[in-house]
Design a protein around this motif. Structure first.
Motif, PDB file in Angstrom:
ATOM      1  N   SER A   1       9.285  13.012  22.252  1.00 46.00           N
ATOM      2  CA  SER A   1       8.805  14.071  23.144  1.00 46.00           C
ATOM      3  C   SER A   1       9.527  15.387  22.857  1.00 46.00           C
ATOM      4  CB  SER A   1       9.024  13.677  24.610  1.00 46.00           C
ATOM      5  OG  SER A   1       8.754  14.775  25.456  1.00 46.00           O
ATOM      6  N   LEU A   2       8.814  16.311  22.214  1.00 47.13           N
ATOM      7  CA  LEU A   2       9.404  17.623  21.938  1.00 47.13           C
ATOM      8  C   LEU A   2       9.626  18.392  23.234  1.00 47.13           C
ATOM      9  CD1 LEU A   2       7.428  18.703  18.750  1.00 47.13           C
ATOM     10  CD2 LEU A   2       9.645  17.567  18.914  1.00 47.13           C
ATOM     11  N   LYS A   3       8.760  18.165  24.211  1.00 50.82           N
ATOM     12  CA  LYS A   3       8.907  18.819  25.514  1.00 50.82           C
ATOM     13  C   LYS A   3      10.223  18.390  26.170  1.00 50.82           C
ATOM     14  CE  LYS A   3       6.557  19.381  29.944  1.00 50.82           C
ATOM     15  NZ  LYS A   3       5.401  18.992  30.759  1.00 50.82           N
ATOM     16  N   GLN A   4      10.511  17.094  26.130  1.00 53.26           N
ATOM     17  CA  GLN A   4      11.765  16.589  26.710  1.00 53.26           C
ATOM     18  C   GLN A   4      12.968  17.113  25.920  1.00 53.26           C
ATOM     19  OE1 GLN A   4      12.015  14.964  29.568  1.00 53.26           O
ATOM     20  NE2 GLN A   4      14.231  15.007  29.385  1.00 53.26           N
ATOM     21  N   MET A   5      12.833  17.191  24.609  1.00 52.73           N
ATOM     22  CA  MET A   5      13.935  17.708  23.796  1.00 52.73           C
ATOM     23  C   MET A   5      14.209  19.172  24.126  1.00 52.73           C
ATOM     24  SD  MET A   5      13.365  15.956  20.073  1.00 52.73           S
ATOM     25  CE  MET A   5      14.727  16.855  19.353  1.00 52.73           C
ATOM     26  N   ALA A   6      13.140  19.948  24.319  1.00 50.43           N
ATOM     27  CA  ALA A   6      13.303  21.367  24.668  1.00 50.43           C
ATOM     28  C   ALA A   6      14.076  21.504  25.973  1.00 50.43           C
ATOM     29  CB  ALA A   6      11.943  22.052  24.767  1.00 50.43           C
ATOM     30  N   LEU A   7      13.735  20.671  26.951  1.00 52.53           N
ATOM     31  CA  LEU A   7      14.458  20.706  28.224  1.00 52.53           C
ATOM     32  C   LEU A   7      15.916  20.316  28.033  1.00 52.53           C
ATOM     33  CD1 LEU A   7      11.802  19.049  30.586  1.00 52.53           C
ATOM     34  CD2 LEU A   7      12.540  21.445  30.592  1.00 52.53           C
ATOM     35  N   GLN A   8      16.144  19.250  27.280  1.00 49.50           N
ATOM     36  CA  GLN A   8      17.495  18.755  27.045  1.00 49.50           C
ATOM     37  C   GLN A   8      18.351  19.759  26.263  1.00 49.50           C
ATOM     38  OE1 GLN A   8      17.766  15.335  24.409  1.00 49.50           O
ATOM     39  NE2 GLN A   8      19.288  14.421  25.750  1.00 49.50           N
ATOM     40  N   MET A   9      17.735  20.426  25.287  1.00 51.97           N
ATOM     41  CA  MET A   9      18.467  21.368  24.442  1.00 51.97           C
ATOM     42  C   MET A   9      18.512  22.773  25.031  1.00 51.97           C
ATOM     43  SD  MET A   9      16.847  20.032  20.831  1.00 51.97           S
ATOM     44  CE  MET A   9      17.860  20.974  19.709  1.00 51.97           C
ATOM     45  N   ASN A  10      17.779  22.955  26.127  1.00 51.58           N
ATOM     46  CA  ASN A  10      17.719  24.243  26.809  1.00 51.58           C
ATOM     47  C   ASN A  10      17.192  25.352  25.886  1.00 51.58           C
ATOM     48  OD1 ASN A  10      17.918  25.790  29.136  1.00 51.58           O
ATOM     49  ND2 ASN A  10      19.991  26.492  28.618  1.00 51.58           N
ATOM     50  N   ILE A  11      16.139  24.997  25.133  1.00 52.63           N
ATOM     51  CA  ILE A  11      15.456  25.962  24.276  1.00 52.63           C
ATOM     52  C   ILE A  11      13.953  25.786  24.481  1.00 52.63           C
ATOM     53  CG2 ILE A  11      17.290  26.176  22.540  1.00 52.63           C
ATOM     54  CD1 ILE A  11      15.837  24.169  20.799  1.00 52.63           C
TER      55      ILE A  11
ATOM     56  N   TYR B   1       9.935  25.122  23.797  1.00 56.55           N
ATOM     57  CA  TYR B   1       9.157  24.139  23.045  1.00 56.55           C
ATOM     58  C   TYR B   1       8.811  24.651  21.643  1.00 56.55           C
ATOM     59  CZ  TYR B   1       5.310  21.168  21.568  1.00 56.55           C
ATOM     60  OH  TYR B   1       4.497  20.343  20.844  1.00 56.55           O
ATOM     61  N   PRO B   2       8.327  25.917  21.510  1.00 55.84           N
ATOM     62  CA  PRO B   2       8.023  26.410  20.153  1.00 55.84           C
ATOM     63  C   PRO B   2       9.236  26.395  19.217  1.00 55.84           C
ATOM     64  CG  PRO B   2       6.988  27.829  21.776  1.00 55.84           C
ATOM     65  CD  PRO B   2       7.896  26.903  22.528  1.00 55.84           C
ATOM     66  N   THR B   3      10.426  26.630  19.754  1.00 51.45           N
ATOM     67  CA  THR B   3      11.639  26.594  18.933  1.00 51.45           C
ATOM     68  C   THR B   3      11.895  25.174  18.430  1.00 51.45           C
ATOM     69  OG1 THR B   3      12.595  28.454  20.121  1.00 51.45           O
ATOM     70  CG2 THR B   3      14.128  27.062  18.899  1.00 51.45           C
ATOM     71  N   VAL B   4      11.733  24.186  19.315  1.00 54.43           N
ATOM     72  CA  VAL B   4      11.908  22.788  18.916  1.00 54.43           C
ATOM     73  C   VAL B   4      10.854  22.411  17.872  1.00 54.43           C
ATOM     74  CG1 VAL B   4      11.901  20.385  19.703  1.00 54.43           C
ATOM     75  CG2 VAL B   4      12.966  22.141  21.117  1.00 54.43           C
ATOM     76  N   ARG B   5       9.623  22.841  18.104  1.00 49.57           N
ATOM     77  CA  ARG B   5       8.532  22.543  17.171  1.00 49.57           C
ATOM     78  C   ARG B   5       8.826  23.144  15.788  1.00 49.57           C
ATOM     79  NH1 ARG B   5       4.789  18.890  16.178  1.00 49.57           N
ATOM     80  NH2 ARG B   5       5.096  19.379  14.021  1.00 49.57           N
ATOM     81  N   ASN B   6       9.347  24.385  15.772  1.00 48.55           N
ATOM     82  CA  ASN B   6       9.703  25.027  14.497  1.00 48.55           C
ATOM     83  C   ASN B   6      10.823  24.281  13.784  1.00 48.55           C
ATOM     84  OD1 ASN B   6       7.762  27.031  14.732  1.00 48.55           O
ATOM     85  ND2 ASN B   6       9.152  28.464  15.727  1.00 48.55           N
ATOM     86  N   LYS B   7      11.816  23.805  14.552  1.00 49.62           N
ATOM     87  CA  LYS B   7      12.912  23.024  13.959  1.00 49.62           C
ATOM     88  C   LYS B   7      12.362  21.750  13.318  1.00 49.62           C
ATOM     89  CE  LYS B   7      16.827  24.374  16.889  1.00 49.62           C
ATOM     90  NZ  LYS B   7      18.000  24.435  16.019  1.00 49.62           N
TER      91      LYS B   7
END
Length: 94
Positions: free
Chosen positions: A61-71, A73-79
């Motif tokens: 879940s990129l959405k959950q990762m974005a919340l966890q990493m405090n960044i 969703y598009p940033t997580v998707r780009n990573k």
């Protein structure tokens, strides 16, 4: 708590890729010599390895990762996209 040394993947002198040339068994003292490539996941940076672990632990879940990493969703998707490109590049060189 002792810190385990990180397995180097590049030569500290010239930055070339390192190869594994010896494996040993601590139990029976058997030693295997050869010229082995590092597994693909070990060729990734520590940050990339941690991202993959987080991705796995968050069930992809990129959405959950974005919340966890405090960044965002598009940033997580780009990573993730950058890592996919890096892994594809490593696969081509194998």
């Amino acid at each position: 708590m002792s810190i385990k040394p990180k397995l180097p993947i590049h030569c500290p002198s010239c930055e070339s890729e390192l190869k594994v040339t010896q494996l040993s068994c601590e139990h029976c003292q058997t030693i295997v010599n050869g010229n082995f490539s590092l597994p693909l996941l070990l060729q990734l940076t520590k940050e990339e390895q941690e991202f993959i672990l987080a991705f796995f632990l968050n069930s992809g879940s990129l959405k959950q990762m974005a919340l966890q990493m405090n960044i965002s969703y598009p940033t997580v998707r780009n990573k993730l996209d950058d890592m996919i490109a890096h892994i594809q590049q490593l696969q081509k060189t194998e």
